[in-house]
Every structure is written in C-alpha cells, then in structure tokens.
Design a protein around this motif. Structure first.
Motif, short mmCIF file in Angstrom:
data_model
loop_
_atom_site.label_atom_id
_atom_site.label_comp_id
_atom_site.label_asym_id
_atom_site.label_seq_id
_atom_site.Cartn_x
_atom_site.Cartn_y
_atom_site.Cartn_z
N ASN A 146 -1.14 11.16 -3.29
CA ASN A 146 -0.53 11.49 -2.01
C ASN A 146 -0.98 10.52 -0.92
N ARG A 147 -2.29 10.24 -0.88
CA ARG A 147 -2.80 9.30 0.14
C ARG A 147 -2.20 7.92 -0.04
N LEU A 148 -2.12 7.45 -1.28
CA LEU A 148 -1.60 6.11 -1.53
C LEU A 148 -0.10 6.02 -1.26
N LEU A 149 0.63 7.08 -1.63
CA LEU A 149 2.07 7.08 -1.37
C LEU A 149 2.34 7.12 0.13
N ALA A 150 1.48 7.82 0.86
CA ALA A 150 1.68 7.92 2.31
C ALA A 150 1.35 6.62 3.02
N THR A 151 0.37 5.88 2.50
CA THR A 151 -0.09 4.67 3.19
C THR A 151 0.56 3.39 2.64
N LYS A 152 0.83 3.34 1.32
CA LYS A 152 1.35 2.12 0.71
C LYS A 152 2.79 2.24 0.23
#
Length: 205
Positions: free
Chosen positions: A23-29
């Motif tokens: 979730n963090r990576l999809l939101a940021t990258k």
C-alpha cells in the motif's frame, strides 16, 4: 469465530506487513514502478518468503485494493448509520474520505490501462465482491440525490459513481500537495467543491 492457531496468527501478521508495504509503495511510486523486491525489503522479509503468501505482483496489488475497499466499506457503513444526513452530504463525505486517504499516502495508485492487472482484479473474488457492494451502497445515495434534485438527473448515475471512484486517484490532489503551497484542508475543500459544484464562481458566505 474460531480462534486462530499460532501458525495462522504468524501468517496473518506477515501478510498484513506485506499488504501495508504494498500500500505504501503503490501510494508513493505507483504500480508500474513498484517491484516485488521493494515490497519484500519494505516488509522486512526475503523475496522467497513473500512468494509463499502472494504469487505475483498482480496478487499483491489486489490484496492492497481489498484492504482499501474494506476501509471504505467501514467508512460508508458508518455514514449509513446516520440516515438523517442528506444523500448529497453523504456522497461529499465519501469524496472527502477518498481525497484525504490519498493526501495521507493511504490510497493505492493503480494504472487504468494494464490488461494483466485488470484481468487479475476481475478474477479476484474478494475484490469484486467488495467493489460491487460498495458501488451498490453509493448508487443508493446517488439515486436519492438525483431524485431530490441535489444532483443533476440529466447525467447517468453511473457517471457520478465513476467520478467518486476517480477522486481516490485524482492526480490533481497529488500535484497540489507536491507544490507545497496549500494545506491538506484547502485541497480537500477545493477538490470536493469542484467535484460537486464545478468550477464556476464560488458562492460567498
């Protein structure tokens, strides 16, 4: 509900860590830039261990979307417990929730054009069940708002539903935040207002 065994509890914790990392990576990258290696590193485990829980990058994205839909359902069900609130205000609250989730880095960013990802999501029963349930609940408010004259009845209800979903991944939100010129509350107000009232002159209080 049966109590989970120790092994099942450990597996649940690991899967939660993986999904939170996704979730963090999809939101940021975003999906295209995210790699399985990055997910494993972010979750603090070996890539081989990650594959014991999720077989592919598409499965990882689907798990993240199921998680965010669960959050959305909890929020919407909380609103449904307040039937005295006008349908339009309920829809505005949903839009603000989606925008706020994006501002807080909690909303996965998926490409609209990716056949393998799209096929994987459509084949994911948990994802589709939640998406259909959420769509049905939002559609009730949209119909009520159109019937009462709060929303234009000239537009198909389906279009309003898609507009609401679009607020969860609206690039305008990210660009305004990245500029550093505006507060989250300003962005929330502006995007919500333009979603429902367009870009004509704002009414003066």
């Amino acid at each position: 509900m049966a109590r989970l065994s120790y092994k099942e509890q450990v597996q649940r914790v690991r899967e939660d860590a993986i999904v939170e990392a996704v979730n963090r990576l999809l939101a940021t990258k975003g999906y295209d830039a995210m790699t399985v290696d990055e997910v494993a590193a972010e979750a603090g485990m070996a890539k081989a261990s990650l594959y014991k829980h999720f077989a592919s990058k598409e499965d990882l994205a689907a798990a993240a979307m199921v998680r965010v839909l669960d959050r959305a359902m909890v929020f919407v069900d909380g609103l449904r417990a307040k039937p005295e609130v006008a349908a339009l205000d309920q829809l505005k609250a949903v839009a603000r929730w989606a925008i706020a989730s994006q501002l807080e880095g909690e909303m996965p960013s998926l490409p609209s054009q990716n056949s393998s990802l799209s096929n994987s999501l459509q084949a994911n029963e948990a994802y589709m069940d939640r998406l259909i349930s959420l769509s049905n609940k939002l559609s009730i408010w949209i119909t009520q708002a159109q019937t009462s004259g709060q929303l234009s009845s000239d537009l198909p209800a389906e279009m309003m539903l898609y507009i609401l979903f679009a607020r969860a991944c609206d690039p305008v939100v990210g660009m305004l935040k990245a500029s550093g010129m505006y507060t989250n509350e300003q962005i929330l107000d502006w995007v919500t207002t333009t979603t429902f009232d367009g870009v004509g002159p704002l009414a003066k209080a």
